[in-house]
Design a protein around this motif. Structure first.
Motif, mmCIF file in Angstrom:
data_model
loop_
_atom_site.group_PDB
_atom_site.id
_atom_site.type_symbol
_atom_site.label_atom_id
_atom_site.label_comp_id
_atom_site.label_asym_id
_atom_site.label_seq_id
_atom_site.Cartn_x
_atom_site.Cartn_y
_atom_site.Cartn_z
ATOM 1 N N ASP A 23 0.826 -1.207 0.000
ATOM 2 C CA ASP A 23 0.000 0.000 0.000
ATOM 3 C C ASP A 23 0.862 1.260 0.000
ATOM 4 O OD1 ASP A 23 -2.293 -1.593 0.124
ATOM 5 O OD2 ASP A 23 -2.295 -1.583 2.320
ATOM 6 N N ILE A 24 1.896 1.242 0.807
ATOM 7 C CA ILE A 24 2.805 2.381 0.883
ATOM 8 C C ILE A 24 3.570 2.524 -0.436
ATOM 9 C CG2 ILE A 24 4.737 3.392 2.162
ATOM 10 C CD1 ILE A 24 3.746 1.725 4.589
ATOM 11 N N PHE A 25 3.974 1.385 -1.014
ATOM 12 C CA PHE A 25 4.644 1.409 -2.311
ATOM 13 C C PHE A 25 3.727 2.023 -3.370
ATOM 14 C CE2 PHE A 25 5.647 -0.552 -6.425
ATOM 15 C CZ PHE A 25 6.965 -0.153 -6.568
ATOM 16 N N GLN A 26 2.446 1.664 -3.312
ATOM 17 C CA GLN A 26 1.483 2.201 -4.277
ATOM 18 C C GLN A 26 1.366 3.719 -4.133
ATOM 19 O OE1 GLN A 26 0.570 -0.003 -6.350
ATOM 20 N NE2 GLN A 26 -0.779 1.192 -7.600
ATOM 21 N N GLU A 27 1.363 4.209 -2.913
ATOM 22 C CA GLU A 27 1.330 5.659 -2.701
ATOM 23 C C GLU A 27 2.577 6.314 -3.293
ATOM 24 O OE1 GLU A 27 -0.981 7.721 -1.575
ATOM 25 O OE2 GLU A 27 -2.395 6.139 -1.089
ATOM 26 N N GLY A 28 3.725 5.676 -3.126
ATOM 27 C CA GLY A 28 4.949 6.194 -3.713
ATOM 28 C C GLY A 28 4.880 6.215 -5.232
ATOM 29 N N MET A 29 4.287 5.189 -5.807
ATOM 30 C CA MET A 29 4.142 5.132 -7.262
ATOM 31 C C MET A 29 3.166 6.203 -7.759
ATOM 32 S SD MET A 29 6.293 2.991 -8.379
ATOM 33 C CE MET A 29 5.797 2.675 -10.066
ATOM 34 N N ILE A 30 2.160 6.524 -6.960
ATOM 35 C CA ILE A 30 1.252 7.620 -7.312
ATOM 36 C C ILE A 30 2.031 8.939 -7.347
ATOM 37 C CG2 ILE A 30 -0.715 8.998 -6.497
ATOM 38 C CD1 ILE A 30 -1.912 6.326 -5.444
ATOM 39 N N GLY A 31 2.907 9.129 -6.373
ATOM 40 C CA GLY A 31 3.758 10.317 -6.365
ATOM 41 C C GLY A 31 4.658 10.371 -7.585
ATOM 42 N N LEU A 32 5.196 9.218 -7.986
ATOM 43 C CA LEU A 32 6.031 9.152 -9.183
ATOM 44 C C LEU A 32 5.214 9.478 -10.431
ATOM 45 C CD1 LEU A 32 8.744 8.486 -10.516
ATOM 46 C CD2 LEU A 32 8.034 6.084 -10.548
ATOM 47 N N TYR A 33 4.005 8.960 -10.493
ATOM 48 C CA TYR A 33 3.118 9.242 -11.627
ATOM 49 C C TYR A 33 2.821 10.737 -11.721
ATOM 50 C CZ TYR A 33 -1.075 9.390 -14.503
ATOM 51 O OH TYR A 33 -1.997 9.695 -15.465
ATOM 52 N N LYS A 34 2.554 11.362 -10.575
ATOM 53 C CA LYS A 34 2.299 12.804 -10.564
ATOM 54 C C LYS A 34 3.531 13.582 -11.017
ATOM 55 C CE LYS A 34 -1.294 12.849 -7.035
ATOM 56 N NZ LYS A 34 -1.670 13.291 -5.681
ATOM 57 N N ALA A 35 4.711 13.084 -10.661
ATOM 58 C CA ALA A 35 5.946 13.737 -11.097
ATOM 59 C C ALA A 35 6.090 13.649 -12.613
ATOM 60 C CB ALA A 35 7.148 13.090 -10.413
ATOM 61 N N VAL A 36 5.781 12.488 -13.173
ATOM 62 C CA VAL A 36 5.871 12.313 -14.627
ATOM 63 C C VAL A 36 4.901 13.245 -15.338
ATOM 64 C CG1 VAL A 36 5.415 10.681 -16.514
ATOM 65 C CG2 VAL A 36 6.721 9.947 -14.521
ATOM 66 N N LYS A 37 3.689 13.355 -14.808
ATOM 67 C CA LYS A 37 2.657 14.169 -15.454
ATOM 68 C C LYS A 37 2.951 15.668 -15.366
ATOM 69 C CE LYS A 37 -0.816 12.625 -16.943
ATOM 70 N NZ LYS A 37 -1.121 12.339 -18.335
ATOM 71 N N SER A 38 3.597 16.115 -14.300
ATOM 72 C CA SER A 38 3.746 17.553 -14.106
ATOM 73 C C SER A 38 5.173 18.075 -14.332
ATOM 74 C CB SER A 38 3.269 17.951 -12.711
ATOM 75 O OG SER A 38 4.030 17.298 -11.723
ATOM 76 N N PHE A 39 6.099 17.202 -14.688
ATOM 77 C CA PHE A 39 7.480 17.648 -14.888
ATOM 78 C C PHE A 39 7.595 18.490 -16.152
ATOM 79 C CE2 PHE A 39 11.828 17.007 -16.541
ATOM 80 C CZ PHE A 39 12.532 17.532 -15.475
ATOM 81 N N GLU A 40 8.253 19.635 -15.994
ATOM 82 C CA GLU A 40 8.547 20.509 -17.128
ATOM 83 C C GLU A 40 10.053 20.691 -17.178
ATOM 84 O OE1 GLU A 40 6.290 24.077 -16.730
ATOM 85 O OE2 GLU A 40 4.395 23.004 -16.562
ATOM 86 N N ASN A 41 10.638 20.268 -18.257
ATOM 87 C CA ASN A 41 12.098 20.235 -18.386
ATOM 88 C C ASN A 41 12.749 21.598 -18.224
ATOM 89 O OD1 ASN A 41 14.382 18.734 -18.656
ATOM 90 N ND2 ASN A 41 14.293 18.576 -20.873
ATOM 91 N N ASP A 42 12.087 22.642 -18.666
ATOM 92 C CA ASP A 42 12.694 23.967 -18.598
ATOM 93 C C ASP A 42 12.612 24.608 -17.216
ATOM 94 O OD1 ASP A 42 9.922 24.042 -18.988
ATOM 95 O OD2 ASP A 42 9.990 26.043 -19.883
ATOM 96 N N LYS A 43 11.758 24.092 -16.329
ATOM 97 C CA LYS A 43 11.587 24.710 -15.011
ATOM 98 C C LYS A 43 12.347 24.007 -13.893
ATOM 99 C CE LYS A 43 7.113 26.845 -15.735
ATOM 100 N NZ LYS A 43 5.777 27.030 -15.225
#
Length: 81
Positions: A23-43
């Motif tokens: 369950d905790i791993f899944q929460e971490g993976m959700i955080g990783l997914y959010k990072a992938v979706k919101s990452f902007e290379n220039d910022k």
């Protein structure tokens, strides 16, 4: 899958009452997914540091949510029928 080890490293520091390690791993993976979706290379300087921050924030939010006393009556209720 490239950053699963980063998630595993992060979750080793956290504990949620009543939750399994998966369950905790899944929460971490959700955080990783959010990072992938919101990452902007220039910022941001690097994706790894940004993902690290997003995973940590997701885990802290999950812990705070699980520690709330708000839903205890709903979760501990039983049927009268």
């Amino acid at each position: 899958s490239k950053y699963k080890e980063l998630v595993n490293m992060k979750i080793s520091k956290y504990f949620i009452i009543g939750a399994e390690k998966e369950d905790i791993f899944q929460e971490g993976m959700i955080g990783l997914y959010k990072a992938v979706k919101s990452f902007e290379n220039d910022k941001h300087s690097s994706f790894k540091s940004f993902a690290n921050l997003c995973i940590e924030r997701q885990l802290i939010t999950a812990i705070k949510t699980s520690n709330r006393q708000k839903h205890i009556p709903l979760n501990s209720s039983f049927s009268l029928i």
